[in-house]
Design a protein around this motif. Structure first.
Motif, short mmCIF file in Angstrom:
data_model
loop_
_atom_site.label_atom_id
_atom_site.label_comp_id
_atom_site.label_asym_id
_atom_site.label_seq_id
_atom_site.Cartn_x
_atom_site.Cartn_y
_atom_site.Cartn_z
N THR A 1 0.72 -1.17 0.01
CA THR A 1 0.15 -0.03 0.03
C THR A 1 0.87 1.32 0.14
O THR A 1 2.14 1.16 0.22
CB THR A 1 -0.95 0.16 1.09
N LEU A 2 0.15 2.22 -0.49
CA LEU A 2 0.84 3.61 -0.28
C LEU A 2 1.40 3.98 1.00
O LEU A 2 2.32 4.37 1.44
CB LEU A 2 -0.03 4.78 -0.97
N THR A 3 0.33 3.79 1.87
CA THR A 3 0.61 3.91 3.18
C THR A 3 2.12 3.36 3.82
O THR A 3 2.74 4.11 4.58
CB THR A 3 -0.66 3.45 4.26
N GLU A 4 2.13 2.02 3.38
CA GLU A 4 3.25 1.35 3.70
C GLU A 4 4.37 1.93 3.21
O GLU A 4 5.61 2.15 3.83
CB GLU A 4 3.04 -0.09 3.24
N LEU A 5 4.45 2.14 1.68
CA LEU A 5 5.57 2.86 1.27
C LEU A 5 6.18 3.89 1.76
O LEU A 5 7.41 4.37 1.87
CB LEU A 5 5.15 2.96 -0.31
N HIS B 1 8.73 3.77 4.70
CA HIS B 1 10.04 3.47 4.46
C HIS B 1 10.91 4.43 3.94
O HIS B 1 10.80 5.09 3.05
CB HIS B 1 9.94 2.43 3.32
N HIS B 2 11.83 4.79 4.84
CA HIS B 2 12.52 5.84 4.95
C HIS B 2 13.62 5.74 3.34
O HIS B 2 13.95 6.55 2.77
CB HIS B 2 13.57 6.46 5.89
N ALA B 3 13.59 4.61 2.92
CA ALA B 3 14.74 4.21 1.90
C ALA B 3 14.03 4.76 0.70
O ALA B 3 14.48 4.65 -0.36
CB ALA B 3 15.25 2.66 1.82
N LEU B 4 12.72 4.86 0.60
CA LEU B 4 12.07 5.26 -0.39
C LEU B 4 11.59 6.67 -0.66
O LEU B 4 10.86 6.94 -1.41
CB LEU B 4 10.91 4.48 -0.77
#
Length: 152
Positions: free
Chosen positions: A113-117, A120-123
């Motif tokens: 999900t967008l929320t999950e993405l 993630h600081h890497a993203l």
DNA sequence: GCCAACGTTGGC
DNA sequence: GCCAACGTTGGC
């Protein structure tokens, strides 16, 4: 070899629709943004891979992977007055809009999900997560691609 | 359905 | 070439 993310509204055309098509292949029409068109037309190559992203729905996010199986050619829906994507400024002689063909490659077991993405600081460099970005076609770095694959 | 964040259009 | 008005996207 480039990686991409392609957005579609699942109510209109979702990854399950693509999987149900003959040869699990369909043209990707309706791109009507110049920036997205330029990338699609000039940089998308046969063999490139793209995340299939469901937008404007209950659970926005990445749902699978598709492969570009035909490079850019004129988007015929722009030439059809009956089509909702009709553009009177596009002609057969001077097509304004382009599309590619994509083939189903994989459906993720779950939606990333967008929320999950966002968590993630890497993203943080990911175009998708930049404020105000509404591009329907966007490039994904190899690093981000591999990182997201690990999330499934 | 709301509305922020754009991109496009067209008058000047 | 500026910019106000308008249309669209897409998360929420």
């Amino acid at each position: 070899m480039h990686y991409w993310l392609m957005k579609s509204e699942p109510d209109a055309f979702g990854i399950d629709d693509l999987q149900a098509r003959p040869k699990q292949t369909e043209h990707w029409d309706g791109v009507r943004n110049y920036q997205a068109r330029n990338m699609l037309r000039d940089q998308m190559k046969k063999g490139d891979l793209a995340f299939f992203y469901h937008s404007n729905c209950k659970e926005p996010g990445i749902v699978g992977i598709v492969e570009i199986v035909r490079q850019a050619y004129p988007d015929f829906t722009a030439l059809d007055p009956e089509n909702p994507h009709f553009d009177p400024k596009s002609t057969p002689e001077a097509p304004r809009w382009y599309m590619v063909d994509v083939r189903f490659r994989k459906r993720f077991k779950r939606t990333i999900t967008l929320t999950e993405l966002k968590n993630h600081h890497a993203l943080t460099e990911l175009l998708l997560l930049r404020k105000g970005n509404r591009l329907s076609i966007m490039p994904i770095s190899a690093e981000a691609w591999n990182y997201i694959l690990e999330l499934e």
